[in-house]
Design a protein around this motif. Structure first.
Motif, short mmCIF file in Angstrom:
data_model
loop_
_atom_site.label_atom_id
_atom_site.label_comp_id
_atom_site.label_asym_id
_atom_site.label_seq_id
_atom_site.Cartn_x
_atom_site.Cartn_y
_atom_site.Cartn_z
N ILE A 299 31.93 35.21 -44.11
CA ILE A 299 33.35 34.78 -44.02
C ILE A 299 34.30 35.75 -43.53
CG2 ILE A 299 35.33 33.58 -45.13
CD1 ILE A 299 33.25 31.64 -46.38
N GLY A 300 34.18 37.27 -44.42
CA GLY A 300 34.89 38.18 -44.19
C GLY A 300 34.73 38.65 -43.01
N ALA A 301 33.61 38.86 -42.16
CA ALA A 301 33.12 39.36 -41.09
C ALA A 301 33.72 38.51 -39.82
CB ALA A 301 31.83 39.57 -40.89
N ILE A 302 33.85 37.29 -40.04
CA ILE A 302 34.18 36.54 -38.90
C ILE A 302 35.44 36.82 -38.35
CG2 ILE A 302 34.67 34.00 -38.04
CD1 ILE A 302 32.31 33.11 -39.63
N PRO A 303 36.63 36.84 -38.95
CA PRO A 303 37.86 37.25 -38.35
C PRO A 303 37.78 38.64 -37.91
CG PRO A 303 38.07 37.13 -40.87
CD PRO A 303 36.86 36.49 -40.19
N PHE A 304 37.31 39.51 -38.71
CA PHE A 304 37.03 40.91 -38.38
C PHE A 304 36.45 41.15 -36.82
CE2 PHE A 304 34.78 45.14 -38.18
CZ PHE A 304 35.90 45.92 -38.46
N PHE A 305 35.44 40.33 -36.40
CA PHE A 305 34.59 40.51 -35.46
C PHE A 305 35.53 39.74 -34.46
CE2 PHE A 305 31.37 38.58 -32.59
CZ PHE A 305 30.84 40.07 -31.93
N ALA A 306 36.16 38.64 -34.61
CA ALA A 306 36.92 37.84 -33.61
C ALA A 306 37.90 38.74 -33.04
CB ALA A 306 37.53 36.48 -34.40
N ARG A 307 38.52 39.25 -33.79
CA ARG A 307 39.72 40.38 -33.28
C ARG A 307 39.08 41.41 -32.32
NH1 ARG A 307 44.49 38.32 -32.60
NH2 ARG A 307 45.53 37.59 -34.65
N LEU A 308 37.89 41.84 -32.66
CA LEU A 308 37.27 42.99 -31.97
C LEU A 308 36.70 42.27 -30.42
CD1 LEU A 308 34.91 44.82 -34.37
CD2 LEU A 308 37.07 45.75 -33.53
N VAL A 309 36.46 40.88 -30.58
CA VAL A 309 36.02 40.12 -29.41
C VAL A 309 37.26 40.05 -28.64
CG1 VAL A 309 35.40 38.00 -28.59
CG2 VAL A 309 33.88 39.03 -30.36
N GLU A 310 38.31 39.81 -29.08
CA GLU A 310 39.47 39.57 -28.29
C GLU A 310 40.00 40.82 -27.54
OE1 GLU A 310 44.25 38.41 -29.31
OE2 GLU A 310 42.95 39.09 -30.80
N THR A 311 40.02 41.91 -28.24
CA THR A 311 40.33 43.23 -27.71
C THR A 311 39.30 43.60 -26.50
OG1 THR A 311 40.99 44.11 -29.83
CG2 THR A 311 40.94 45.67 -28.03
N ALA A 312 38.11 43.23 -26.65
CA ALA A 312 37.18 43.50 -25.58
C ALA A 312 37.52 42.65 -24.31
CB ALA A 312 35.76 43.24 -26.08
N VAL A 313 37.44 41.38 -24.64
CA VAL A 313 37.92 40.38 -23.51
C VAL A 313 39.04 40.43 -22.60
CG1 VAL A 313 37.96 37.93 -23.06
CG2 VAL A 313 36.38 38.57 -24.78
N ARG A 314 40.02 41.20 -23.29
CA ARG A 314 41.36 41.24 -22.71
C ARG A 314 41.20 42.41 -21.76
NH1 ARG A 314 45.65 38.43 -24.57
NH2 ARG A 314 45.41 37.39 -26.65
N GLU A 315 40.39 43.16 -21.92
CA GLU A 315 40.15 44.41 -20.93
C GLU A 315 39.47 44.04 -19.69
OE1 GLU A 315 38.56 47.60 -23.12
OE2 GLU A 315 40.15 47.62 -24.77
N VAL A 316 38.87 42.91 -19.75
CA VAL A 316 38.18 42.59 -18.40
C VAL A 316 39.24 42.53 -17.30
CG1 VAL A 316 36.78 40.79 -17.28
CG2 VAL A 316 36.42 41.44 -19.53
N ASP A 317 38.87 43.01 -16.02
CA ASP A 317 39.76 43.06 -14.92
C ASP A 317 39.98 41.57 -14.50
OD1 ASP A 317 41.15 43.59 -12.54
OD2 ASP A 317 39.51 44.63 -11.66
N GLY A 318 41.51 41.23 -14.63
CA GLY A 318 41.96 39.70 -14.18
C GLY A 318 41.52 39.49 -12.80
N GLY A 319 41.34 40.35 -11.84
CA GLY A 319 40.81 40.24 -10.59
C GLY A 319 39.40 39.42 -10.50
N LEU A 320 38.51 39.66 -11.40
CA LEU A 320 37.23 39.04 -11.16
C LEU A 320 37.48 37.49 -11.63
CD1 LEU A 320 35.34 41.86 -12.89
CD2 LEU A 320 35.25 41.35 -10.54
N VAL A 321 38.33 37.42 -12.48
CA VAL A 321 38.61 35.83 -13.03
C VAL A 321 39.33 35.12 -11.84
CG1 VAL A 321 40.02 34.52 -14.56
CG2 VAL A 321 38.84 36.71 -15.46
N GLU A 322 40.23 35.82 -11.13
CA GLU A 322 40.74 35.16 -10.22
C GLU A 322 39.81 35.11 -9.02
OE1 GLU A 322 44.20 37.80 -8.94
OE2 GLU A 322 45.34 37.40 -10.69
N ALA A 323 39.04 35.72 -8.73
CA ALA A 323 37.88 35.60 -7.79
C ALA A 323 37.01 34.48 -7.84
CB ALA A 323 37.11 37.03 -7.53
N VAL A 324 36.70 34.17 -9.24
CA VAL A 324 35.62 33.32 -9.74
C VAL A 324 36.50 32.04 -9.55
CG1 VAL A 324 34.51 32.24 -11.46
CG2 VAL A 324 34.34 34.51 -11.15
#
Length: 245
Positions: A99-124
């Motif tokens: 339970i303590g690790a889930i929100p910790f990991f969720a914020r790390l996932v959020e940071t990682a996913v936000r760095e994905v190039d938006g152009g790739l998302v638009e292309a798909v």
């Protein structure tokens, strides 16, 4: 205390620590990965924008992250007893660890996913991909090296949390260090425990960094392969080029 007396204690403690951390990491990844992606998708300008839901989820994650782990263990004792039937032992420790690790990991996932190039998302999206396709084909694969690094960071943090859990009877290396090293003044055993923890963390960090670098070279974020595939998918077929000409 002789080595023959310490060896069985250390062996069992190492196994207990790996058991707690392994299961807690699995639960944290299963729970934190969709939560982190949801924080990105529901944010302003996201694919399924919902500011109210985003703020609510964000506040829950922030509150859970702000609570010190030792307090979280005490606060969750009733819930832990309901889930496992006890508040002592390695199985009981998995509940607050996860339970303590889930929100910790969720914020790390959020940071990682936000760095994905938006152009790739638009292309798909331009090729007719829906939200699930974007998540499955772009967001997760492109952020995979960072997700591996985030998982490594979470495992290292959980090892530290498991040592704290040993103070309330969870077992593991933290329990050995407190019960024998501190309370019984077996300083040699305590320093051996510290050395084992340092070695385990170093090995996990090295393995995680190695895996992240390998995935990055194979075409993770900023790698050429996903971009090349998208460009090829958007290029017109030779027959179509001839017709246009």
């Amino acid at each position: 205390m002789t080595w023959s007396e310490m060896q069985p204690l250390l062996s069992q403690a190492c196994w207990d620590t790996l058991y707690m951390v392994g299961w807690s990491t699995l639960i944290a990844v299963v729970g934190g990965l969709p939560l982190g992606i949801l924080l990105v998708l529901t944010d302003k300008g996201g694919l399924v924008q919902n500011v109210v839901a985003n703020k609510l989820i964000g506040q829950i994650v922030n509150i859970a992250r702000s609570m010190p782990f030792i307090i979280l263990m005490v606060a969750l004792m009733s819930f832990t007893r309901w889930v496992t039937g006890t508040t002592i032992g390695r199985e009981a420790a998995i509940v607050p660890l996860a339970i303590g690790a889930i929100p910790f990991f969720a914020r790390l996932v959020e940071t990682a996913v936000r760095e994905v190039d938006g152009g790739l998302v638009e292309a798909v999206q331009s090729m007719g991909g829906n939200t699930w396709t974007v998540v499955r084909k772009v967001l997760v694969p492109e952020s995979l090296p960072s997700l591996i690094s985030s998982t490594t960071t979470t495992v290292v943090a959980l090892i530290g949390y498991s040592a704290m859990a040993g103070t309330v009877g969870a077992g593991g290396l933290g329990d050995i260090a407190i019960r024998y090293g501190y309370q019984r003044f077996e300083s040699q055993l305590m320093w051996i425990t510290v050395a084992i923890l340092a070695v385990v963390i170093s090995v996990i960090q090295f393995a995680g960094d190695l895996a992240a670098r390998y995935l990055h070279r194979r075409g993770g974020r900023s790698g050429p392969e996903p971009r090349l595939r998208l460009l090829k998918a958007k290029e017109p077929a030779p027959a179509e080029v001839g017709k246009v000409a």
